[in-house]
Motif scaffolding. Structure first.
Motif, mmCIF file in Angstrom:
data_model
loop_
_atom_site.group_PDB
_atom_site.id
_atom_site.type_symbol
_atom_site.label_atom_id
_atom_site.label_comp_id
_atom_site.label_asym_id
_atom_site.label_seq_id
_atom_site.Cartn_x
_atom_site.Cartn_y
_atom_site.Cartn_z
ATOM 1 N N ALA A 4 3.848 0.898 -9.340
ATOM 2 C CA ALA A 4 2.813 0.093 -8.697
ATOM 3 C C ALA A 4 1.761 1.030 -8.118
ATOM 4 O O ALA A 4 1.751 1.327 -6.920
ATOM 5 C CB ALA A 4 3.434 -0.788 -7.623
ATOM 6 N N SER A 5 0.870 1.472 -8.977
ATOM 7 C CA SER A 5 -0.076 2.521 -8.620
ATOM 8 C C SER A 5 -1.126 2.065 -7.619
ATOM 9 O O SER A 5 -1.587 0.921 -7.639
ATOM 10 C CB SER A 5 -0.775 3.030 -9.879
ATOM 11 O OG SER A 5 -1.765 3.973 -9.544
ATOM 12 N N SER A 6 -1.520 2.999 -6.772
ATOM 13 C CA SER A 6 -2.616 2.770 -5.828
ATOM 14 C C SER A 6 -3.915 3.411 -6.309
ATOM 15 O O SER A 6 -4.925 3.372 -5.606
ATOM 16 C CB SER A 6 -2.251 3.325 -4.457
ATOM 17 O OG SER A 6 -2.051 4.717 -4.531
ATOM 18 N N THR A 7 -3.889 3.992 -7.507
ATOM 19 C CA THR A 7 -5.046 4.719 -8.033
ATOM 20 C C THR A 7 -5.843 3.839 -8.980
ATOM 21 O O THR A 7 -5.355 3.447 -10.035
ATOM 22 C CB THR A 7 -4.587 5.984 -8.767
ATOM 23 O OG1 THR A 7 -3.804 6.772 -7.891
ATOM 24 C CG2 THR A 7 -5.781 6.784 -9.260
ATOM 25 N N GLY A 8 -7.067 3.549 -8.603
ATOM 26 C CA GLY A 8 -7.881 2.632 -9.387
ATOM 27 C C GLY A 8 -8.118 3.071 -10.818
ATOM 28 O O GLY A 8 -8.163 2.238 -11.722
ATOM 29 N N SER A 9 -8.238 4.371 -11.023
ATOM 30 C CA SER A 9 -8.534 4.878 -12.374
ATOM 31 C C SER A 9 -7.385 4.653 -13.345
ATOM 32 O O SER A 9 -7.565 4.776 -14.559
ATOM 33 C CB SER A 9 -8.881 6.360 -12.311
ATOM 34 O OG SER A 9 -7.807 7.094 -11.780
#
Length: 125
Positions: free
Chosen positions: A105-110
């Motif tokens: 569950a990534s927090s990195t928009g890219s």
């Protein structure tokens, strides 16, 4: 064609609640991590919350922990963001996004592949 359509944004008083929805189409929703991001006027986009494909992992920004809850209904191809105890600093355009990495569950928009058009949330003091 992938579409993510957010809804539920509104004007609300501080301390109030809102539930945002994001309906997905054109992708196999059940295998995507889904995230919510927001962008306030004049500020950079920031991470809010994410949930992996099986809802076994969630991730929250420190600023919303304990107040916001992300959930998903894979049968309805929809992800939700329940926002409680809203504050004026929560005012922003809220975007949902889809990431094809299932487990994290990534927090990195890219790392997200698809984005919605956003829904406006305004919290008055």
């Amino acid at each position: 064609q992938v579409q993510l359509v957010e809804s539920g944004g509104a004007l609300v008083q501080a301390g109030g609640s809102l539930r945002l929805s994001c309906a997905a189409s054109g992708l196999t929703f059940g295998v995507y991590t889904m995230g919510w991001f927001r962008q306030a006027l004049g500020k950079e986009r920031e991470f809010v919350a994410a949930i992996n494909w099986r809802a076994s992992t969630t991730n929250y920004a420190d600023s919303v922990k304990g107040r916001f809850t992300i959930s998903r209904d894979n049968a309805k191809n929809t992800v939700y963001l329940q926002m409680n105890s809203l504050k004026p600093e929560d005012t922003a355009v809220y975007y949902c996004a889809a990431d094809d990495s299932r487990w994290y569950a990534s927090s990195t928009g890219s790392e997200y592949d698809y984005w919605g058009q956003g829904t406006q949330v305004i919290v008055s003091s």
